[in-house]
Design a protein around this motif. Sequence first.
Motif, PDB file in Angstrom:
ATOM      1  N   ASN A 108      -5.594 -55.944  65.486  1.00  0.00           N
ATOM      2  CA  ASN A 108      -4.751 -56.978  65.566  1.00  0.00           C
ATOM      3  C   ASN A 108      -5.336 -58.424  65.250  1.00  0.00           C
ATOM      4  O   ASN A 108      -4.516 -59.275  65.268  1.00  0.00           O
ATOM      5  CB  ASN A 108      -4.342 -57.145  67.314  1.00  0.00           C
ATOM      6  N   LEU A 136      -2.835 -55.846  85.557  1.00  0.00           N
ATOM      7  CA  LEU A 136      -2.711 -56.973  84.441  1.00  0.00           C
ATOM      8  C   LEU A 136      -1.814 -56.302  83.427  1.00  0.00           C
ATOM      9  O   LEU A 136      -1.090 -57.115  82.952  1.00  0.00           O
ATOM     10  CB  LEU A 136      -4.185 -56.768  83.683  1.00  0.00           C
ATOM     11  N   TRP A 137      -1.797 -55.029  83.423  1.00  0.00           N
ATOM     12  CA  TRP A 137      -0.543 -54.469  82.513  1.00  0.00           C
ATOM     13  C   TRP A 137       0.630 -54.633  82.946  1.00  0.00           C
ATOM     14  O   TRP A 137       1.754 -55.048  82.466  1.00  0.00           O
ATOM     15  CB  TRP A 137      -0.858 -52.999  82.635  1.00  0.00           C
ATOM     16  N   TRP A 162      -5.761 -45.634  84.047  1.00  0.00           N
ATOM     17  CA  TRP A 162      -6.679 -46.691  84.099  1.00  0.00           C
ATOM     18  C   TRP A 162      -7.611 -46.802  85.250  1.00  0.00           C
ATOM     19  O   TRP A 162      -8.780 -47.531  85.279  1.00  0.00           O
ATOM     20  CB  TRP A 162      -6.237 -48.233  84.051  1.00  0.00           C
ATOM     21  N   HIS A 219      -7.499 -52.611  77.076  1.00  0.00           N
ATOM     22  CA  HIS A 219      -7.213 -52.119  75.723  1.00  0.00           C
ATOM     23  C   HIS A 219      -7.881 -50.908  75.118  1.00  0.00           C
ATOM     24  O   HIS A 219      -9.055 -50.721  75.398  1.00  0.00           O
ATOM     25  CB  HIS A 219      -7.592 -53.276  74.868  1.00  0.00           C
ATOM     26  N   HIS A 231       0.918 -61.452  71.741  1.00  0.00           N
ATOM     27  CA  HIS A 231       0.382 -60.893  72.599  1.00  0.00           C
ATOM     28  C   HIS A 231       1.198 -59.805  73.370  1.00  0.00           C
ATOM     29  O   HIS A 231       1.894 -60.111  74.089  1.00  0.00           O
ATOM     30  CB  HIS A 231      -0.611 -61.562  73.492  1.00  0.00           C
ATOM     31  N   PRO A 232       1.018 -58.547  73.056  1.00  0.00           N
ATOM     32  CA  PRO A 232       2.021 -57.483  73.851  1.00  0.00           C
ATOM     33  C   PRO A 232       1.732 -57.707  75.352  1.00  0.00           C
ATOM     34  O   PRO A 232       2.828 -57.234  76.325  1.00  0.00           O
ATOM     35  CB  PRO A 232       1.599 -55.852  73.344  1.00  0.00           C
ATOM     36  N   GLY A 233       0.644 -57.995  75.852  1.00  0.00           N
ATOM     37  CA  GLY A 233       0.514 -58.337  77.186  1.00  0.00           C
ATOM     38  C   GLY A 233       0.848 -59.426  77.822  1.00  0.00           C
ATOM     39  O   GLY A 233       0.627 -59.609  78.841  1.00  0.00           O
ATOM     40  N   PHE A 282      -2.271 -65.869  67.889  1.00  0.00           N
ATOM     41  CA  PHE A 282      -1.723 -64.469  68.402  1.00  0.00           C
ATOM     42  C   PHE A 282      -1.182 -64.484  69.666  1.00  0.00           C
ATOM     43  O   PHE A 282      -0.525 -63.662  69.818  1.00  0.00           O
ATOM     44  CB  PHE A 282      -3.283 -63.547  68.379  1.00  0.00           C
ATOM     45  N   THR A 303      -8.613 -52.303  69.308  1.00  0.00           N
ATOM     46  CA  THR A 303      -7.584 -52.966  69.436  1.00  0.00           C
ATOM     47  C   THR A 303      -7.800 -54.501  68.653  1.00  0.00           C
ATOM     48  O   THR A 303      -6.945 -55.066  68.027  1.00  0.00           O
ATOM     49  CB  THR A 303      -7.370 -53.571  70.836  1.00  0.00           C
ATOM     50  N   HIS A 338      -7.154 -66.670  81.104  1.00  0.00           N
ATOM     51  CA  HIS A 338      -8.567 -66.077  80.535  1.00  0.00           C
ATOM     52  C   HIS A 338      -9.287 -66.982  79.497  1.00  0.00           C
ATOM     53  O   HIS A 338      -9.917 -66.394  78.868  1.00  0.00           O
ATOM     54  CB  HIS A 338      -8.308 -64.497  80.422  1.00  0.00           C
ATOM     55  N   ILE A 384     -12.719 -57.163  81.500  1.00  0.00           N
ATOM     56  CA  ILE A 384     -11.267 -57.093  81.624  1.00  0.00           C
ATOM     57  C   ILE A 384     -10.553 -56.775  80.381  1.00  0.00           C
ATOM     58  O   ILE A 384      -9.611 -55.633  80.544  1.00  0.00           O
ATOM     59  CB  ILE A 384     -10.651 -58.359  82.277  1.00  0.00           C
ATOM     60  N   PHE A 385     -10.949 -56.914  79.363  1.00  0.00           N
ATOM     61  CA  PHE A 385     -10.504 -56.744  78.059  1.00  0.00           C
ATOM     62  C   PHE A 385     -10.789 -55.144  77.559  1.00  0.00           C
ATOM     63  O   PHE A 385      -9.738 -54.390  77.387  1.00  0.00           O
ATOM     64  CB  PHE A 385     -10.892 -57.347  76.770  1.00  0.00           C
TER      65      PHE A 385
END
Length: 549
Positions: free
Chosen positions: A165, A71-72, A286, A157, A134-136, A130, A161, A144, A152-153
Motif C-alpha cells: 500500500n 480498531l477494526w 484477532w 494488518h 486508508h481502509p481502516g 494515504f 500490508t 496514532h 497496534i499495526f
Amino acid sequence: MTKRSIDAFSALRALRLAAPSKRIARAPVRLSSNHGGPGSGSTAPSLSHRSGRDWALMLFGISAGVAGTYLWQTGKLGPSSVKLDAVVKHAGRKTSKGGRIVSSEELGEHSDLTSLWVAVDGNVWDVTDFVARHPGGVQILIDHAGKDVTQIFRGIHAPGTIEKNLAESQLVGRLDEQALAAIASGDHETQRIARARAALFGVDSVVTLNDFEKYAQGVCSDECWEYYSGGADSEHALRGNREAYDRVFIRPRVLRDVKEVDTSTKILGMDSPAPFYISPTARNGWSNPIGEVASTIGAGRTGFFQILSHVASRSLDEVMQAKADGQKIGWQLYMNMDRDIAAREIKHAAELGAQSIWLTADLSCLMKNVRIRSGSVKRNPAPADKPISRPDKPSRLSERHDPSLQWADIAWIKEVTGGLPVVVKGVGSWEDVVLAKENGADAVVLSNHGGRALDFANPPLKTLQDIGKHAPGLLKDDKFQVFVDGGIRQGTDIIKALCLGASAVGLGRPFIFAAAGWGPDGEMEISMRLMGVKNIQELGPEYLETSRL
Ligand code: HEM
Ligand code: HEM
Ligand SMILES: Cc1cc2nc3c(=O)[nH]c(=O)nc-3n(C[C@H](O)[C@H](O)[C@H](O)COP(=O)(O)O)c2cc1C
C-alpha cells in the motif's frame, strides 16, 4: 428422562479442549498483539497439547486481541463514509525523503493531516497522502499520528500490508537509536502489562466468567480494554442488559423429586443439550489463532449450535470443513446495500449448507463508542494552539449495513435461499416480534447487540416480559421461537429468560473467550434442582419475582 450435566460453562470448558482441524491453516498467534510481552508473533503449536498455563496465557492473549478487533470496528469510518473533501483539503504535499535518521521528537511533529507520519518496526512512513484512502478510516490514523504504531499495526494488518500500500518514496527514514531503545524497553503501560502477565495464575483458579473480565483488564493495554468493554454512547444499554437479570429473583419450590434433571431443548428444530447457542461475534481471529473454528470444534463436541458472523475471520467454507458430521451451523447476515452482492452472499451460505440465516437488524448504522474515543483523546490530546484537523463528522453508514432494510426482506431472503429458516436478530419491542412472525420469520432474537447499537435500547429481558404481557401467544408457538441475548453470564440468567418464555439464549462475549472453560460446571442443572424443576418445559413466570424488572 436423561440426566444432563452440560451447561454454559461446561460447554465453554469443552471448547478449551478444541484442537484445530488439520484442514485449517493456522494463523500466527498474537498473544500480545497490542502491548508486546511474551508470545508476540509466535506460531501456534497444536492447541490440544497446550498445558493449562499456556491456555491461561492464551486466554489473556484473546483479550489482548480485542484492541485489534475494535480498531477494526472504529475503522468503519472508512473512506466511503467519511466526507473526503475535508481530508483532501488538509492533505499535505507528498514527501520523498529517503533513508535518514528520525528522532521521536521529529516523528511527533508530524501528527496531523497536513503531515502525518507513523513508525512501524523502526521505519518512519509518511502516510499523509494515504490517509484519505486508508481502509481502516481517517480518524484512527490521526489518533496514532506521530507515534510508533508497531504493535497496534501488527495486531490488525496482514503481513505485506505496507509493501502493498505504500510506495518506497513514502519511507522517510529510520528512527534513531534512542527512540528504538525506548520502544524496546517498553513504556510504562507495557511494563505494567508484563508484570500482570507474569502474575497470572492458571485457568482453574478462575471461578466465573466475570472473574475473567477482571483479570483480563490487568493484562490489557488501556486501549485494548476500552475496545473490549465499551458500549454505545453512555452505555446504558450495556449496563441495562446485565442489571435486568440482577433485578429478578427466583421463587424456588422444595420437596420435589429433582434427582434427575434435564436441560435439553430444541433450537430451530435441532436438539441442543441446553437452551443456549453461540451468538455471532465478528473477527474472532484477532484474538485466537483459529478464530471462529475454535467455537465450531467445541460446539461440535458438545452438541451446541453456532451462528457464524458475516464478518468472521474464518469463512463459512472453512467452518463447514471443520465441523463434525451432522453438526449444524447458522449464518448471520448483514444486508449489503447492493442487493446483488447480498443475494450472492446469501446463496453461497445456503449452498454451503447453512442451517438458517440470522438477519441482524439492529445496526442500520454504526454506533459511537464513547469510551474508545475518550480514551484515545486522553492519550493524544490536541495541543491548544493546533488548528482543527479532524475529518468532518462521518455519516457512519456502511455498505455492509443497508439502512433501507424492511420486513419484506424476510420473504426475499427465503426466496433467495429456497426456504431456509430466517431469524431476525436485534428486535427491541414486542410489536416488532408480532411483525416478524407475520412476515414469515421463524424466530427472533431479542437483543440490543450486547449494548453496542442503540444506547438506552430496552434490556432484552424486559422486551421478553412485554411479549408475555401483550402477545403471550408468541411465546407458546410451535413454529416460532423467541431467543434472547445480552449480558447472560450464568446459569440462573438463562433460567430467568426461560421462565419469561424464551426458547433459548445467545452468548456473545463469553464465546469470544471460548478457548477455555471458566467457572463451575453444571451451574444450570444445580439451579434447576434447587428451584425444584426437572426440565425446562416446567420453567414459567411463577418461578420469578419480577416486580423490580
Ligand atoms: C502504516 C500505515 C498503514 C497502512 C499502509 C495501512 C493499511 C491498511 C489496509 C490495506 C487495510 C485493509 C485491510 C483489509 O482489508 O484486510 C487497513 C485496515 C485497517 N487499518 Fe490500517 N494501515 C496503516 C496504519 C494503521 C494504523 C496506525 C492503524 C491503527 C492504529 C490502522 C488501523 C486499521 C484498521 C482498524 C483497519 C480495518 C481493519 C478491518 O476492517 O478489518 N491502520 N489498513
Ligand atoms: C463488551 C463486549 C463487546 C460488545 C458488547 C461488542 C459489541 C459489538 C457491536 C455491537 C459491534 C457492532 C458491529 C457488529 O456487530 O458487527 C461490534 C463490532 C465489532 N466487534 Fe465488538 N463487542 C465487544 C467485544 C469485542 C471483542 C472482545 C472483540 C474481539 C475479540 C470484538 C470485535 C469486534 C469487531 C471486529 C467488530 C466489527 C464488526 C463490524 O463492524 O462489522 N468486540 N462489537
Ligand atoms: C465482539 C463482538 C462482536 C460482535 N459481532 C457481531 C456480529 O458480527 N454480528 C452480529 O449479529 N452480532 C454481533 N455481536 C453481537 C452478539 O451476537 C450478541 O448479540 C451480543 O454479544 C450478546 O451480548 P453478550 O456479549 O453480553 O452475550 C457482537 C458482539 C460482540 C461482543
